[in-house]
Design a protein around this motif. Structure first.
Motif, PDB file in Angstrom:
ATOM      1  N   GLN A   1      51.069  30.829  46.179  1.00 42.81           N
ATOM      2  CA  GLN A   1      50.796  31.858  45.171  1.00 42.81           C
ATOM      3  C   GLN A   1      49.290  32.059  45.097  1.00 42.81           C
ATOM      4  N   VAL A   2      48.861  33.309  45.022  1.00 41.56           N
ATOM      5  CA  VAL A   2      47.438  33.627  44.939  1.00 41.56           C
ATOM      6  C   VAL A   2      46.960  33.420  43.505  1.00 41.56           C
ATOM      7  N   LEU A   3      45.963  32.533  43.327  1.00 33.46           N
ATOM      8  CA  LEU A   3      45.437  32.251  41.991  1.00 33.46           C
ATOM      9  C   LEU A   3      44.215  33.097  41.664  1.00 33.46           C
ATOM     10  N   SER A   4      43.354  33.307  42.645  1.00 35.06           N
ATOM     11  CA  SER A   4      42.142  34.105  42.416  1.00 35.06           C
ATOM     12  C   SER A   4      41.623  34.638  43.741  1.00 35.06           C
ATOM     13  N   VAL A   5      40.830  35.709  43.661  1.00 35.32           N
ATOM     14  CA  VAL A   5      40.279  36.355  44.856  1.00 35.32           C
ATOM     15  C   VAL A   5      38.836  36.775  44.559  1.00 35.32           C
ATOM     16  N   THR A   6      37.928  36.548  45.507  1.00 32.54           N
ATOM     17  CA  THR A   6      36.548  36.996  45.344  1.00 32.54           C
ATOM     18  C   THR A   6      36.430  38.447  45.796  1.00 32.54           C
ATOM     19  N   LYS A   7      35.330  39.057  45.470  1.00 32.80           N
ATOM     20  CA  LYS A   7      35.057  40.393  46.003  1.00 32.80           C
ATOM     21  C   LYS A   7      34.661  40.251  47.471  1.00 32.80           C
ATOM     22  N   PRO A   8      34.918  41.243  48.309  1.00 35.88           N
ATOM     23  CA  PRO A   8      34.514  41.179  49.723  1.00 35.88           C
ATOM     24  C   PRO A   8      32.991  41.180  49.838  1.00 35.88           C
ATOM     25  N   PHE A   9      32.500  40.523  50.873  1.00 33.29           N
ATOM     26  CA  PHE A   9      31.071  40.543  51.151  1.00 33.29           C
ATOM     27  C   PHE A   9      30.869  40.571  52.656  1.00 33.29           C
TER      28      PHE A   9
END
Length: 327
Positions: free
Chosen positions: A145-153
């Motif tokens: 399960q996906v808990l968190s995602v950063t912005k792309p860089f």
């Protein structure tokens, strides 16, 4: 529609006839074909490879991805789903089923005769994956399960190409794990709360790496139970004292208060602190564009513990992520 049948049912002729089949679909049928072709087969084709392709390119991608023999069966199943079962489609496909020939005219051997089929992916839990380090594991898959995602860089490759990357934190009932997603097209798949089955991935330096060939499929019928301990563990960081006790070259994630700024010519340097101590951090490349302030926090992922002038420090690498936030 009449079909100008080729003399031999070869791979090259199949690719041409497949392009003709695709071009004969109307807009609605073509849309259904595209939606279905990426769901059929053992090794599914990424949608990004077909989305904007013309019929010739699409046929080439399908045949090269699945192979001559398998692609005929895949297309047959997809056409049945569209549905297109008219004489033109049925006879075109039937000509190649069971009569597959190589370019020299010899009968194309079945995959079983040519080589053994690859073993089915082994389902693993994250705790086992982290402890094994992928050693002796062949093509594993995980459901998370996906808990968190950063912005792309952006980052710069060894060949000086500029590409996009983002991180995600995922978990199952046993543990959590950081994921490096090198395929920016998968950003829409990694949504907080979504359950994914991930296969054909890499595992390096404690990170699960998602690349072009990696399959990430949403599992709407699977509801993972993530314990409070696992969820809390995913947001709990090592202390500076604990980080400094790790082996050199270990990659770490953290969030600490900025106590000092040292802006140099070749890197951006800051000192981080917590109740257990302080550590210097050197950031390079695009991370030098950050604007740190004393009293704010530096959140970072994939920084390496190194030694510089006899003292331990954290150093950004090409895939490192960092951001400055308020307390």
């Amino acid at each position: 529609m009449k079909m100008p049948w080729p003399k031999k049912p070869t791979e090259a002729n199949w690719q041409k006839d497949l392009a003709s089949l695709i071009s004969n679909l109307d807009e609605e049928e073509k849309k259904k074909f595209l939606n279905e072709i990426v769901t059929v087969g053992t090794d599914k084709i990424p949608l990004s490879k077909l989305k904007d392709a013309d019929q010739d390119t699409m046929a080439q991608v399908i045949v090269r991805h699945h192979g001559f023999a398998a692609s005929v069966d895949v297309v047959a199943e997809v056409m049945a789903r569209v549905p297109r079962r008219d004489e033109f489609v049925v006879k075109t496909i039937k000509r190649y089923q069971g009569k597959r020939k190589s370019e020299d005219g010899d009968e194309d051997e079945s995959p079983a005769k040519k080589k053994k089929s690859p073993p089915a992916p082994v389902m693993l839990d994250l705790a086992t994956l982290k402890s094994s380090g992928m050693k002796d594991l062949k093509d594993p898959k995980v459901v998370v399960q996906v808990l968190s995602v950063t912005k792309p860089f952006t980052y710069v490759t060894v060949s000086s190409q500029i590409k996009d990357l983002f991180y995600a934190t995922v978990a199952d009932s046993t543990d959590f794990l950081e994921v490096k997603v090198f395929d920016a097209a998968k950003k829409s798949v990694f949504t907080t709360g979504v359950t994914l089955e991930i296969s054909k991935f890499r595992f390096k330096d404690g990170y699960l790496e998602v690349v072009d060939k990696t399959s990430c499929e949403e599992q709407e019928d699977k509801d993972l139970t993530i314990s409070k301990a696992v969820t809390q563990g995913s947001t709990k960081f090592l202390t500076i004292k604990e980080i400094m006790a790790l082996p050199e070259k270990t990659f770490v994630k953290g969030s600490f208060e900025i106590s000092k700024i040292n802006k140099g010519f070749k890197c951006l340097g800051v000192t981080l602190k917590d109740s257990t101590g302080e550590i210097d951090v050197a950031m390079f490349g695009t991370l030098m564009e950050l604007v740190p302030e004393v009293g704010k926090r530096l959140n970072f992922i994939c920084f390496q513990l190194t030694e510089y002038n006899g003292a331990q420090q954290l150093k950004s690498m090409s895939h490192s992520f960092a951001e400055v936030t308020s307390q």
